[in-house]
Design an enzyme around this catalytic site. Structure first.
Site, PDB file in Angstrom:
ATOM      1  CE  LYS A 103      -1.855  -0.447   4.136  1.00 31.24           C
ATOM      2  NZ  LYS A 103      -1.289  -1.706   4.593  1.00 31.24           N
ATOM      3  NE  ARG A 146      -3.406  -0.543  10.212  1.00 30.19           N
ATOM      4  CZ  ARG A 146      -2.374   0.023   9.581  1.00 30.19           C
ATOM      5  NH1 ARG A 146      -2.405   1.273   9.237  1.00 30.19           N
ATOM      6  NH2 ARG A 146      -1.314  -0.698   9.316  1.00 30.19           N
ATOM      7  NE  ARG A 167       7.530  -2.840   5.931  1.00 29.70           N
ATOM      8  CZ  ARG A 167       6.240  -2.555   6.098  1.00 29.70           C
ATOM      9  NH1 ARG A 167       5.479  -2.305   5.050  1.00 29.70           N
ATOM     10  NH2 ARG A 167       5.715  -2.570   7.294  1.00 29.70           N
ATOM     11  NE  ARG A 225       7.191  -0.199  10.030  1.00 31.06           N
ATOM     12  CZ  ARG A 225       6.022  -0.092   9.382  1.00 31.06           C
ATOM     13  NH1 ARG A 225       5.973   0.495   8.199  1.00 31.06           N
ATOM     14  NH2 ARG A 225       4.918  -0.557   9.902  1.00 31.06           N
ATOM     15  NE  ARG A 228       2.574  -4.445  11.281  1.00 30.56           N
ATOM     16  CZ  ARG A 228       3.550  -4.339  10.392  1.00 30.56           C
ATOM     17  NH1 ARG A 228       4.696  -4.935  10.596  1.00 30.56           N
ATOM     18  NH2 ARG A 228       3.378  -3.630   9.313  1.00 30.56           N
TER      19      ARG A 228
HETATM   20  P1  AMP Z   1       1.669   1.149   8.975  1.00 27.25           P
HETATM   21  O1  AMP Z   1       2.838   2.046   8.763  1.00 27.25           O
HETATM   22  O2  AMP Z   1       0.441   1.587   8.202  1.00 27.25           O
HETATM   23  O3  AMP Z   1       2.003  -0.297   8.767  1.00 27.25           O
HETATM   24  O4  AMP Z   1       1.263   1.295  10.526  1.00 27.25           O
HETATM   25  C1  AMP Z   1       2.154   0.895  11.550  1.00 27.25           C
HETATM   26  C2  AMP Z   1       1.407   0.781  12.855  1.00 27.25           C
HETATM   27  O5  AMP Z   1       0.865   2.055  13.231  1.00 27.25           O
HETATM   28  C3  AMP Z   1       0.213  -0.165  12.865  1.00 27.25           C
HETATM   29  O6  AMP Z   1       0.586  -1.519  13.042  1.00 27.25           O
HETATM   30  C4  AMP Z   1      -0.567   0.387  14.048  1.00 27.25           C
HETATM   31  O7  AMP Z   1       0.024   0.010  15.274  1.00 27.25           O
HETATM   32  C5  AMP Z   1      -0.382   1.883  13.897  1.00 27.25           C
HETATM   33  N1  AMP Z   1      -1.445   2.468  13.050  1.00 27.25           N
HETATM   34  C6  AMP Z   1      -1.297   3.043  11.832  1.00 27.25           C
HETATM   35  N2  AMP Z   1      -2.474   3.444  11.348  1.00 27.25           N
HETATM   36  C7  AMP Z   1      -3.407   3.107  12.271  1.00 27.25           C
HETATM   37  C8  AMP Z   1      -4.825   3.221  12.333  1.00 27.25           C
HETATM   38  N3  AMP Z   1      -5.532   3.764  11.338  1.00 27.25           N
HETATM   39  N4  AMP Z   1      -5.437   2.748  13.456  1.00 27.25           N
HETATM   40  C9  AMP Z   1      -4.738   2.213  14.476  1.00 27.25           C
HETATM   41  N5  AMP Z   1      -3.411   2.050  14.469  1.00 27.25           N
HETATM   42  C10 AMP Z   1      -2.740   2.486  13.366  1.00 27.25           C
END
Ligand code: AMP
Length: 205
Positions: free
Chosen positions: A13, A88, A122, A151, A162
């Site tokens: 994404k 989400r 990654r 990360r 996740r």
């Molecule tokens: P991402 O970079 O999109 O993979 O997000 C990394 C982490 O940030 C996720 O695993 C969540 O812990 C948190 N996070 C990001 N976006 C959201 C969201 N919309 N709702 C809740 N937690 C989020």
């Protein structure tokens, strides 16, 4: 155009959202990236979010809803935006409807078997947020020259968590947006360039 990218962790994404946002000249709004920055800067929001993120859990809805509400009120969002990683959960999607709209939701779909491999290889640039993969051969960040790191939530235990969270809390959004008639499904499996072409086609660009 107001677009949202939906998909499992590792579906690609973010990579696609970054390139489509640049092509359409609209901002990419990644809640994950905003939260990682807040953690790096140790702001009150970052301190609150840190343990959730590192364990692979979702940050509470009220925190992320407020982040997006504030961000969408900024001037550069007036002509459109790409939401990457928000909403989400169903409550987040319902909250979004109170303060913004979406023209199109793009679900990036990949086979589950390749997700773990993608996430464990990654690499991420904490300086500018760029993401790459060890197989793509970048030694330092191709965007800003910064150091590339893994990360914390790309560690095997967090990855499993996740994926479970995605199935349970985020995947129901596929049906939610399908029923609204704005869902488009694209493949996250092939070459990035082909994936980008497919997305531009479904967007009618
Ligand atoms: P991402 O970079 O999109 O993979 O997000 C990394 C982490 O940030 C996720 O695993 C969540 O812990 C948190 N996070 C990001 N976006 C959201 C969201 N919309 N709702 C809740 N937690 C989020």
């Amino acid at each position: 155009m107001k677009i949202m990218f939906l998909g499992a962790p590792g579906a690609g994404k973010g990579t696609r959202a970054e390139k489509i946002a640049a092509a359409l000249n609209i901002p990419q709004i990644s809640t994950g990236e905003i939260l990682r920055r807040a953690i790096k800067e140790q702001t009150p929001m970052g301190l609150k979010a840190q343990s959730y993120i590192e364990s692979g859990a979702l940050v509470p809805d009220d925190v992320v809803i407020e982040i997006v509400k504030e961000r969408l009120a900024e001037a550069d969002c007036a002509n459109g935006y790409i939401l990457d990683g928000f909403p989400r959960t169903i409550p987040q999607a319902e909250a979004l409807e109170q303060f913004a709209s979406l023209d199109c939701v793009i679900e990036v779909r990949v086979a589950k078997e390749i997700i773990v491999d993608r996430l464990s290889g990654r690499r991420y640039c904490p300086k500018c947020g760029h993401t790459t993969h060890i197989e793509w051969g970048e030694k330092v960040c191709a965007v800003c020259g910064g150091e590339l790191i893994q990360r914390k939530d790309d560690a095997p235990e967090s990855i499993r968590q996740r994926l479970a969270v995605y199935e349970e809390q985020t995947a129901p959004l596929i049906d939610f947006y399908h029923k609204k008639g704005i869902l488009k499904v694209v493949s996250g499996m092939g070459k990035i360039e082909d994936g980008l072409k497919e997305i531009m086609q479904v967007l009618g660009c």
